[in-house]
Write an enzyme that holds these catalytic residues in place. Structure first.
Site, PDB file in Angstrom:
ATOM      1  N   ASP A 292       0.813  -1.219   0.000  1.00 34.27           N
ATOM      2  CA  ASP A 292       0.000   0.000   0.000  1.00 34.27           C
ATOM      3  C   ASP A 292       0.847   1.271   0.000  1.00 34.27           C
ATOM      4  OD1 ASP A 292      -2.493  -1.211  -0.019  1.00 34.27           O
ATOM      5  OD2 ASP A 292      -2.591  -1.377   2.160  1.00 34.27           O
TER       6      ASP A 292
ATOM      7  N   ASP B  35      -5.215  -4.859  -5.379  1.00 34.47           N
ATOM      8  CA  ASP B  35      -5.076  -3.510  -4.808  1.00 34.47           C
ATOM      9  C   ASP B  35      -3.850  -2.778  -5.360  1.00 34.47           C
ATOM     10  OD1 ASP B  35      -6.236  -5.544  -3.197  1.00 34.47           O
ATOM     11  OD2 ASP B  35      -6.228  -4.267  -1.439  1.00 34.47           O
TER      12      ASP B  35
END
Ligand code: GLY
Length: 397
Positions: free
Chosen positions: A112, A174
């Site tokens: 992330d 993601d």
């Protein structure tokens, strides 16, 4: 492996959907007022994130996570939309938290990293030329590169073990939103390895995480010893074989960003396939359930953030498609259907709530965050409004 799929429900998405300027402006004014209220309540130099166990309130933090990156991004978007210095000052007062995080690469070891640094530091650099923010972004890009698997060409999923351990040797949808960090670092430094890593990641995603019908696995497992692909599986979706709606929305936005940087025509085909799957599984009221296993009539929770991300992704791809591309009209109308649904049904209106957007599902299988607010919902909802109202504003990705 994806293949080009066609849209089944052409009739639904062929009808032009026009959102009035008044509607968009009043939604944006409400959203911006809520950002200002949250800054006053929590303090400008704090970032916000989900307050565990609460449906509708945030908690203030100075620790960088992927969701705090979204809050700093909300402040930058509000500044871009209004020119009000209060929002710029808030975003700038949060930047030292990212500079500090960049000094602790061991804490950035996850998939992330782009979510953390793109809407915060890259936004700061792109808007104001801030050199400290640029440097923090470059450090973050290097950390992400250090966690790129050069054998199988993917950003390694953090938080589930070290890459040499079985659960640590996998990737996930993601991270398509993290490849702009590589593309940006390549532009800034000219170092080819950043560009190659971004291209390697989107090709691996298309090969393993996207299925033939345009749906997606959340994760894909590789064998850390033999390096062979093993199987697709889920973490936040309903089943290994189902399609988690927010995860899928990262593909709808990630591939236009890949196209923007590379002009690779294959990314247009991949994007069409994943977008048509999303659109054909969009409930009649325009807001996805948390997993595409569920549709009209289900009592399962929604994930409005998936609609917000998908809206931004479809509008981003429309920037690059010629008017003659068949999917362009469908994408525009799908984006308008979802944005209208978000404004009418999901935008937070109650005074006692902190967020801009409600009805987000964070991780249903773990029982974390059902029908809650989260900063990424706020960020992509505001980004969608900015795109609709002021398409000339450059986004940070
Ligand atoms: N890590 C991104 C997400 O949960 O959607």
């Amino acid at each position: 492996m994806y293949r080009i799929v066609d849209l089944n429900n052409k009739e639904r998405f062929a009808k032009p959907v026009i959102l009035s300027k008044e509607k968009l402006e009043s939604a944006a004014a409400l959203a911006v007022a809520r950002v200002e209220k949250a800054i006053d309540k929590f303090g400008a130099d704090n970032m916000l994130t989900y307050a565990g166990g609460s449906f509708d309130t945030y908690t203030a933090t100075k620790d960088v996570t992927w969701t705090t990156g979204m809050w700093t991004g909300v402040c930058w978007l509000a500044y871009e939309l209004t020119g009000n210095d209060k929002f710029r000052q808030a975003a700038e007062s949060q930047l030292p938290h990212y500079y500090r995080a960049a000094q602790h690469p061991e804490e950035l070891n996850d998939h992330d990293t782009g979510f953390k640094f793109i809407p915060s530091c890259l936004a700061a650099y792109k808007i104001t030329g801030n050199q400290d923010a640029r440097m923090a972004g470059l450090i973050a890009a290097q950390v992400q590169l250090d966690h790129f698997c050069q054998v199988n060409k993917f950003i390694i999923r953090g938080g589930m073990g070290r890459p040499e351990e079985y659960n640590g040797y996998r990737t996930l949808v993601d991270s398509m939103m993290n490849i702009p960090l590589f593309f940006w670092a390549y532009e800034e430094t000219g170092r080819q390895e950043f560009y190659d890593a971004a291209v390697g990641h989107y090709k691996t995603t298309a090969k393993y995480l996207i299925r033939e019908d345009g749906s997606s696995f959340h994760h894909y497992q590789f064998d850390p010893v033999t390096k062979e692909p093993v199987r697709g599986l889920t973490f936040q979706g309903n089943r290994d074989e189902s399609c988690w709606s927010r995860g899928h929305s990262w593909l709808l936005y990630g591939y236009p960003l890949a196209y923007k940087a590379t002009k690779d025509p294959e990314t247009i085909d991949i994007h069409k396939s994943v977008s048509y799957f999303f659109m054909d599984h969009l409930p009649s009221d325009g807001i996805p359930y948390w997993d595409f296993d569920f549709n009209d009539g289900s009592f399962e929770p929604r994930d409005s953030s998936a609609a917000a991300v998908a809206t931004c992704g479809l509008l981003e791809m429309c920037k690059y498609l010629p008017e003659t591309a068949e999917q362009k009209q469908y994408f525009r109308n799908a984006a308008a259907i979802m944005l209208e649904a978000l404004i009418d049904k999901s935008a937070t209106k109650r005074e006692d709530k902190d967020s801009l957007l409600s009805y987000i599902t964070i991780a249903r299988p773990m029982g974390i965050g059902v029908d809650v607010c989260e900063t990424y919902g706020d960020y992509f909802y505001l980004e969608a409004l900015v795109r609709a109202l002021k398409p000339e504003i450059k986004m940070f990705w």
